[in-house]
Design a protein around this motif. Structure first.
Motif, PDB file in Angstrom:
ATOM      1  N   UNK A  43       0.832  -1.210   0.000  1.00 13.69           N
ATOM      2  CA  UNK A  43       0.000   0.000   0.000  1.00 13.69           C
ATOM      3  C   UNK A  43       0.868   1.262   0.000  1.00 13.69           C
ATOM      4  N   UNK A  44       1.913   1.258   0.813  1.00 13.15           N
ATOM      5  CA  UNK A  44       2.800   2.410   0.860  1.00 13.15           C
ATOM      6  C   UNK A  44       3.521   2.587  -0.476  1.00 13.15           C
ATOM      7  N   UNK A  45       3.951   1.495  -1.083  1.00 18.49           N
ATOM      8  CA  UNK A  45       4.635   1.577  -2.367  1.00 18.49           C
ATOM      9  C   UNK A  45       3.751   2.159  -3.458  1.00 18.49           C
ATOM     10  N   UNK A  46       2.496   1.723  -3.514  1.00 17.13           N
ATOM     11  CA  UNK A  46       1.552   2.275  -4.499  1.00 17.13           C
ATOM     12  C   UNK A  46       1.352   3.767  -4.264  1.00 17.13           C
ATOM     13  N   UNK A  47       1.170   4.133  -3.002  1.00 14.94           N
ATOM     14  CA  UNK A  47       0.937   5.542  -2.709  1.00 14.94           C
ATOM     15  C   UNK A  47       2.177   6.374  -3.016  1.00 14.94           C
ATOM     16  N   UNK A  48       3.359   5.852  -2.691  1.00 16.03           N
ATOM     17  CA  UNK A  48       4.604   6.564  -3.004  1.00 16.03           C
ATOM     18  C   UNK A  48       4.658   6.919  -4.492  1.00 16.03           C
ATOM     19  N   UNK A  49       4.235   5.984  -5.344  1.00 21.79           N
ATOM     20  CA  UNK A  49       4.289   6.206  -6.787  1.00 21.79           C
ATOM     21  C   UNK A  49       3.314   7.288  -7.238  1.00 21.79           C
ATOM     22  N   UNK A  50       2.115   7.329  -6.670  1.00 21.76           N
ATOM     23  CA  UNK A  50       1.083   8.237  -7.161  1.00 21.76           C
ATOM     24  C   UNK A  50       1.075   9.601  -6.480  1.00 21.76           C
ATOM     25  N   UNK A  51       1.520   9.687  -5.249  1.00 21.84           N
ATOM     26  CA  UNK A  51       1.523  10.996  -4.587  1.00 21.84           C
ATOM     27  C   UNK A  51       2.450  11.970  -5.311  1.00 21.84           C
ATOM     28  N   UNK A  52       3.553  11.463  -5.843  1.00 22.77           N
ATOM     29  CA  UNK A  52       4.490  12.360  -6.527  1.00 22.77           C
ATOM     30  C   UNK A  52       3.926  12.867  -7.850  1.00 22.77           C
ATOM     31  N   UNK A  53       2.931  12.174  -8.397  1.00 27.15           N
ATOM     32  CA  UNK A  53       2.287  12.604  -9.638  1.00 27.15           C
ATOM     33  C   UNK A  53       1.135  13.562  -9.346  1.00 27.15           C
ATOM     34  N   UNK A  54       0.251  13.188  -8.428  1.00 31.60           N
ATOM     35  CA  UNK A  54      -0.979  13.948  -8.209  1.00 31.60           C
ATOM     36  C   UNK A  54      -0.930  14.892  -7.010  1.00 31.60           C
ATOM     37  N   UNK A  55       0.001  14.729  -6.118  1.00 28.08           N
ATOM     38  CA  UNK A  55       0.031  15.542  -4.903  1.00 28.08           C
ATOM     39  C   UNK A  55       0.610  16.931  -5.139  1.00 28.08           C
ATOM     40  N   UNK A  56       0.141  17.869  -4.365  1.00 28.60           N
ATOM     41  CA  UNK A  56       0.719  19.216  -4.383  1.00 28.60           C
ATOM     42  C   UNK A  56       2.125  19.148  -3.790  1.00 28.60           C
TER      43      UNK A  56
END
Length: 158
Positions: A43-56
């Motif tokens: 779960x952390x790995x998936x989030x690590x990948x997407x937060x850098x794309x969609x996160x402020x």
């Protein structure tokens, strides 16, 4: 333009929601103990990948601080502060730009004695990062190599 903003907001919700749910669950000591380490890592790995794309920028920075704290054995009480800072950044990122809730108010929904006498959690949630690092005698890795002037000017993690 509004349609594009709405689609982006929906995507941000889809990215943030599983991690916010997971972190919220981990605030429950029994749930944290019962958690499957492999599922958490995934779960952390998936989030690590997407937060850098969609996160402020602020959300990415707050997530980075949370992750670096966990990688570098931050005291558990600080991980709760990192969580609160991340949730505040996520709130802003998902449209609550003028949010005024504090870390105390976010975490206080889960801790029944947060305003109790001599409550260490209240201290951790209200100090700025320079004073907090001194208070708990743990320097965040992102502050370790900075000069005293840089650290003094970095009064907020986000």
């Amino acid at each position: 333009m509004r349609d594009l903003e709405n689609r982006l907001a929906e995507k941000k919700y889809a990215v943030y929601q599983p991690m916010i749910d997971l972190l919220s669950k981990m605030l429950d000591l029994d749930a944290a103990r019962a958690a499957d380490p492999d599922e958490l890592k995934s779960a952390f790995g998936k989030f690590d990948a997407w937060i850098v794309i969609y996160g402020s920028d602020a959300a990415v920075r707050a997530w980075h601080h949370f992750r670096q704290g966990s990688f570098n054995d931050a005291p558990s009480i600080l991980l709760i502060r990192f969580y609160a800072d991340f949730v505040m950044a996520a709130r802003r990122d998902m449209g609550h730009l003028d949010t005024t809730v504090s870390a105390m108010e976010l975490v206080g929904t889960r801790i029944n004695d947060i305003y109790g006498e001599n409550n260490e959690m209240a201290t951790v949630l209200t100090l700025d990062w320079v004073d907090l690092a001194k208070h708990v005698d743990w320097t965040p890795p992102w502050m370790a190599d900075r000069s005293k002037t840089e650290v003094e000017s970095a009064r907020s993690p986000a």
